[in-house]
Design a protein around this motif. Structure first.
Motif, PDB file in Angstrom:
ATOM      1  N   GLU A  43       4.325   1.900   2.543  1.00 13.69           N
ATOM      2  CA  GLU A  43       4.607   3.118   3.293  1.00 13.69           C
ATOM      3  C   GLU A  43       3.362   3.989   3.479  1.00 13.69           C
ATOM      4  O   GLU A  43       3.263   4.763   4.437  1.00 13.69           O
ATOM      5  N   LYS A  69       3.901  -5.775   4.621  1.00 10.58           N
ATOM      6  CA  LYS A  69       5.176  -5.099   4.448  1.00 10.58           C
ATOM      7  C   LYS A  69       5.185  -3.706   5.073  1.00 10.58           C
ATOM      8  O   LYS A  69       6.238  -3.087   5.213  1.00 10.58           O
ATOM      9  N   THR A  81       8.467  -0.768   7.172  1.00 10.05           N
ATOM     10  CA  THR A  81       8.792   0.570   6.669  1.00 10.05           C
ATOM     11  C   THR A  81       9.377   1.489   7.727  1.00 10.05           C
ATOM     12  O   THR A  81       9.986   2.508   7.395  1.00 10.05           O
TER      13      THR A  81
END
Length: 336
Positions: free
Chosen positions: A269, A286, A290
């Motif tokens: 994030e 990843k 988010t």
């Protein structure tokens, strides 16, 4: 929950009033890092961040050789990080950093971890090629189908890979590079390269001014002039994915604090935030899960999954081992 809160408060208190010194590239890029990452670290740890700038590997070598480095955390290019790591000029990263999910194995080493992704791409002037568009590195060499001046970086890095791909080598079979084959292919294009660029600003300027019609350059530079309304397009086909990365210089005064900062800035994030301030992609895959990066912006980033699949990751360890000798040969090549 109470125990966790107490532990977090204790950790923040432990770092209170400490100063972390971070050196990066300066300019708009460091401004983006400050907004995306540094301010988050400062707030979470309750510390002050002091900023400085670096111009490359030599700066870190000097810091470490002094025995009293003043930098705690330094940004470098990925093969710069690999070089410093191999030289023993970087502190080994903590297990917490090494075990973070979302980082391809090629995006980290014992003493470094990538923090963003950009790429070397093929770009061209749409007014010169209004109909047929270049699709990959072979088209840079095809001066009959795509006539016009070329520009390439004044370095063996990127050019060796481009030459081999143009000569038919699959992207997943590039390393170790067939150096003689690459130079033979470069020889066939040398007379059409009107500018060997030596800075990102120059690479964009010669394309924007019409001094060249097609070029290999960093995606952010090409995208910036396209966003200004210039008739410039790029393709992510066969892009060379590049990263900048963090290292902690050997003997850094606040090593543990630097490790904690890297850990925070590597979270998905937090990683994602960089794309909100500059046209570079997060290194942690990843981050795209988010929801922080708007979909339309994400699709323009080199590390966006669809774009990522079209290219390959530059081998930082190969260049750490071979940069000096290939640079000498390349310099002789373009002077002939």
């Amino acid at each position: 929950m109470a125990a966790a809160l107490a532990l977090s408060t204790f950790a923040t208190a432990a770092y209170a009033e400490q100063t972390l010194t971070i050196a990066s590239w300066g300019g708009a890029y460091q401004d983006a890092q400050r907004e995306a990452w540094f301010n988050i670290v400062a707030k979470e740890l309750g510390i002050t961040i002091k900023e400085d700038t670096t111009s490359g590997v030599a700066d870190v070598r000097v810091q470490v050789a002094s025995g009293k480095p003043t930098w705690d955390l330094v940004q470098q290019g990925n093969y710069g990080c690999a070089i410093l790591d191999k030289e023993g000029n970087a502190e080994p990263l903590s297990d917490a950093i090494q075990n973070m999910e979302g980082f391809d194995a090629s995006l980290k080493g014992k003493g470094w971890i990538s923090n963003l992704v950009y790429s070397n791409v093929l770009a061209w002037n749409d007014e010169t090629y209004p109909d047929n568009k270049p699709q990959g590195w072979a088209d840079l060499w095809d001066t009959e189908k795509f006539p016009g001046g070329r520009s390439m970086r004044r370095s063996p890095v990127y050019n060796m890979e481009a030459a081999l791909i143009a000569d038919g080598v699959p992207m997943d079979k590039l390393y170790p590079l067939d150096v003689d084959r690459a130079f033979a292919k470069l020889e066939s294009l040398r007379d059409d390269v009107t500018v060997w660029w030596s800075s990102g600003a120059q690479s964009a300027q010669v394309l924007q001014d019409g001094e060249v019609d097609m070029s290999g350059l960093w995606n952010g530079r090409a995208q910036s002039i396209a966003d200004e309304g210039e008739p410039i397009s790029i393709t992510y086909n066969q892009q060379m994915l590049l990263t900048d990365c963090w290292i902690v210089p050997k003997g850094a005064p606040n090593k543990d604090l630097a490790m904690k900062a890297i850990e925070i800035m590597s979270r998905p994030e937090v990683q994602a935030r960089i794309a909100l301030y500059i046209n570079y992609g997060p290194a942690n895959s990843k981050a795209f899960e988010t929801g922080v990066i708007p979909e339309d912006a994400a699709k323009k980033l080199p590390s966006y999954p669809d774009n990522l699949a079209k290219g390959f990751i530059l081998d930082a360890n190969y260049w750490a081992d071979n940069l000096d000798k290939l640079t000498q040969r390349f310099d002789l090549f373009i002077q002939q």
